[in-house]
Design a protein around this motif. Structure first.
Motif, PDB file in Angstrom:
ATOM      1  N   GLU A  77       0.834  -1.201   0.000  1.00 20.52           N
ATOM      2  CA  GLU A  77       0.000   0.000   0.000  1.00 20.52           C
ATOM      3  C   GLU A  77       0.869   1.252   0.000  1.00 20.52           C
ATOM      4  O   GLU A  77       1.892   1.324   0.686  1.00 20.52           O
ATOM      5  CB  GLU A  77      -0.915  -0.006   1.217  1.00 20.52           C
ATOM      6  N   SER A  78       0.474   2.228  -0.787  1.00 21.54           N
ATOM      7  CA  SER A  78       1.233   3.471  -0.898  1.00 21.54           C
ATOM      8  C   SER A  78       1.207   4.240   0.422  1.00 21.54           C
ATOM      9  O   SER A  78       0.223   4.195   1.164  1.00 21.54           O
ATOM     10  CB  SER A  78       0.657   4.346  -2.014  1.00 21.54           C
ATOM     11  N   LEU A  79       2.311   4.950   0.677  1.00 19.84           N
ATOM     12  CA  LEU A  79       2.459   5.686   1.926  1.00 19.84           C
ATOM     13  C   LEU A  79       2.813   7.141   1.633  1.00 19.84           C
ATOM     14  O   LEU A  79       3.625   7.417   0.741  1.00 19.84           O
ATOM     15  CB  LEU A  79       3.567   5.068   2.780  1.00 19.84           C
ATOM     16  N   PRO A  80       2.238   8.070   2.373  1.00 23.00           N
ATOM     17  CA  PRO A  80       2.528   9.480   2.134  1.00 23.00           C
ATOM     18  C   PRO A  80       3.832   9.912   2.774  1.00 23.00           C
ATOM     19  O   PRO A  80       4.212   9.413   3.835  1.00 23.00           O
ATOM     20  CB  PRO A  80       1.344  10.193   2.790  1.00 23.00           C
ATOM     21  N   MET A  81       4.523  10.850   2.139  1.00 23.96           N
ATOM     22  CA  MET A  81       5.692  11.511   2.714  1.00 23.96           C
ATOM     23  C   MET A  81       5.407  13.003   2.706  1.00 23.96           C
ATOM     24  O   MET A  81       5.717  13.710   1.742  1.00 23.96           O
ATOM     25  CB  MET A  81       6.952  11.187   1.911  1.00 23.96           C
ATOM     26  N   PRO A  82       4.777  13.504   3.761  1.00 24.30           N
ATOM     27  CA  PRO A  82       4.344  14.905   3.765  1.00 24.30           C
ATOM     28  C   PRO A  82       5.473  15.894   3.545  1.00 24.30           C
ATOM     29  O   PRO A  82       5.278  16.933   2.905  1.00 24.30           O
ATOM     30  CB  PRO A  82       3.729  15.073   5.160  1.00 24.30           C
ATOM     31  N   VAL A  83       6.678  15.592   4.049  1.00 19.96           N
ATOM     32  CA  VAL A  83       7.774  16.555   3.972  1.00 19.96           C
ATOM     33  C   VAL A  83       8.163  16.871   2.537  1.00 19.96           C
ATOM     34  O   VAL A  83       8.617  17.979   2.236  1.00 19.96           O
ATOM     35  CB  VAL A  83       9.000  16.039   4.770  1.00 19.96           C
ATOM     36  N   SER A  84       7.979  15.918   1.622  1.00 25.22           N
ATOM     37  CA  SER A  84       8.356  16.148   0.223  1.00 25.22           C
ATOM     38  C   SER A  84       7.162  16.089  -0.721  1.00 25.22           C
ATOM     39  O   SER A  84       7.324  16.167  -1.942  1.00 25.22           O
ATOM     40  CB  SER A  84       9.402  15.118  -0.211  1.00 25.22           C
ATOM     41  N   ASN A  85       5.948  15.946  -0.161  1.00 29.09           N
ATOM     42  CA  ASN A  85       4.725  15.876  -0.952  1.00 29.09           C
ATOM     43  C   ASN A  85       4.787  14.757  -1.989  1.00 29.09           C
ATOM     44  O   ASN A  85       4.411  14.919  -3.149  1.00 29.09           O
ATOM     45  CB  ASN A  85       4.416  17.206  -1.648  1.00 29.09           C
ATOM     46  N   HIS A  86       5.290  13.595  -1.560  1.00 31.90           N
ATOM     47  CA  HIS A  86       5.282  12.400  -2.390  1.00 31.90           C
ATOM     48  C   HIS A  86       4.352  11.358  -1.779  1.00 31.90           C
ATOM     49  O   HIS A  86       4.103  11.362  -0.557  1.00 31.90           O
ATOM     50  CB  HIS A  86       6.687  11.796  -2.494  1.00 31.90           C
ATOM     51  N   VAL A  87       3.865  10.482  -2.591  1.00 31.11           N
ATOM     52  CA  VAL A  87       3.199   9.275  -2.119  1.00 31.11           C
ATOM     53  C   VAL A  87       4.014   8.115  -2.688  1.00 31.11           C
ATOM     54  O   VAL A  87       4.203   8.000  -3.896  1.00 31.11           O
ATOM     55  CB  VAL A  87       1.717   9.217  -2.537  1.00 31.11           C
ATOM     56  N   VAL A  88       4.556   7.288  -1.783  1.00 32.67           N
ATOM     57  CA  VAL A  88       5.560   6.291  -2.154  1.00 32.67           C
ATOM     58  C   VAL A  88       4.978   4.887  -2.045  1.00 32.67           C
ATOM     59  O   VAL A  88       4.396   4.517  -1.016  1.00 32.67           O
ATOM     60  CB  VAL A  88       6.805   6.406  -1.252  1.00 32.67           C
ATOM     61  N   THR A  89       5.174   4.098  -3.088  1.00 33.18           N
ATOM     62  CA  THR A  89       4.724   2.712  -3.089  1.00 33.18           C
ATOM     63  C   THR A  89       5.918   1.782  -2.950  1.00 33.18           C
ATOM     64  O   THR A  89       6.792   1.763  -3.826  1.00 33.18           O
ATOM     65  CB  THR A  89       3.965   2.372  -4.389  1.00 33.18           C
ATOM     66  N   PRO A  90       5.996   1.020  -1.864  1.00 36.06           N
ATOM     67  CA  PRO A  90       7.064   0.013  -1.750  1.00 36.06           C
ATOM     68  C   PRO A  90       6.729  -1.205  -2.618  1.00 36.06           C
ATOM     69  O   PRO A  90       5.614  -1.738  -2.561  1.00 36.06           O
ATOM     70  CB  PRO A  90       7.054  -0.355  -0.264  1.00 36.06           C
ATOM     71  N   VAL A  91       7.685  -1.632  -3.417  1.00 34.72           N
ATOM     72  CA  VAL A  91       7.540  -2.827  -4.243  1.00 34.72           C
ATOM     73  C   VAL A  91       8.382  -3.927  -3.605  1.00 34.72           C
ATOM     74  O   VAL A  91       9.604  -3.823  -3.536  1.00 34.72           O
ATOM     75  CB  VAL A  91       7.981  -2.561  -5.690  1.00 34.72           C
TER      76      VAL A  91
END
Length: 234
Positions: free
Chosen positions: A126-140
């Motif tokens: 499941e994708s996770l937010p990174m508020p500090v850089s305004n990214h949403v990151v998906t671990p594969v």
């Protein structure tokens, strides 16, 4: 090889986690802090393989338990504008013409030189937010079926590429609670001390959160002193 209380092999446990809809990773509360419609998509490759002395043995690959594994990590270059010097999974931003898995594999090759022909993708978490850089990151999540040499490809991006043994990450003596103080507030999170051939790395933040949540979910975590705090100089 060591025993495991879960009678499935490590690969089977990781594959089950990739299929497990109940695993949402760390920091669920942070989802409301990012406008997901405007956040930039990114992907990281969480690549587990068996230790070097087992890699060529087919039976060892099939029967490996979690203490027989390592995970591919890198230390970001100190000159980068974002997350400089931090330990991370290989990964980066998803380009407009590619998918999440494709981006994770491409970035891993560009950063570590890994031959992705030997990488078996188990699934995207499941994708996770990174508020500090305004990214949403998906671990594969992936399994390193046919291992290849890895190392720094571009010194402007990575200072060091290394494989961290899971047994070392789980060692209670290597676990800390990191404390980051900014603006009168304190953020606490899991941390791992890793010694790679005499070079000590601290895994903290997003990467440590993913590993910590995965280890907990898989039942691999060993009891450790969560009161052992390490102040971050940031």
């Amino acid at each position: 090889m060591s025993s495991d209380p879960d009678h499935r092999s490590a690969r089977e446990q990781l594959a089950a986690l990739a299929d497990d809809g109940t695993f949402a990773g760390p920091w669920r509360h942070a989802r409301g802090e990012v406008d997901l419609s405007a956040a930039r998509p990114a992907a990281v490759l969480v690549l587990f393989g068996v230790l070097d002395d087992l890699a060529a043995d087919h039976d060892a690959q099939a029967l490996a338990v979690h203490r027989d594994l390592d995970v591919l990590l890198l230390a970001r270059a100190a000159t980068l504008r974002s997350h400089a010097g931090q330990v991370a999974f290989p990964g980066g931003r998803v380009e407009p013409d590619e998918g999440i898995v494709e981006a994770a594999l491409r970035e891993a090759t560009e950063e570590t030189g890994v031959d992705t022909a030997g990488v078996e993708v188990l699934g995207a978490l499941e994708s996770l937010p990174m508020p500090v850089s305004n990214h949403v990151v998906t671990p594969v999540l992936a399994w390193w079926a046919r291992q290849s040499a890895v190392g720094v490809v571009d010194p402007a991006e990575s200072a060091h590429v290394f494989r961290a043994p899971v047994a070392d990450l789980l060692d209670p003596a290597c676990r800390v609670t990191t404390v980051l103080r900014q603006g009168g507030r304190a953020w606490r999170g899991p941390g791992f001390r890793v010694d790679d051939g005499g070079t000590e790395h601290l895994v903290w933040g997003f990467t440590a959160g993913i590993l910590d949540a995965m280890f907990d979910h898989l039942g691999w975590t060993e009891d450790w002193d969560r009161a052992n705090e390490l102040e971050l100089d940031r």
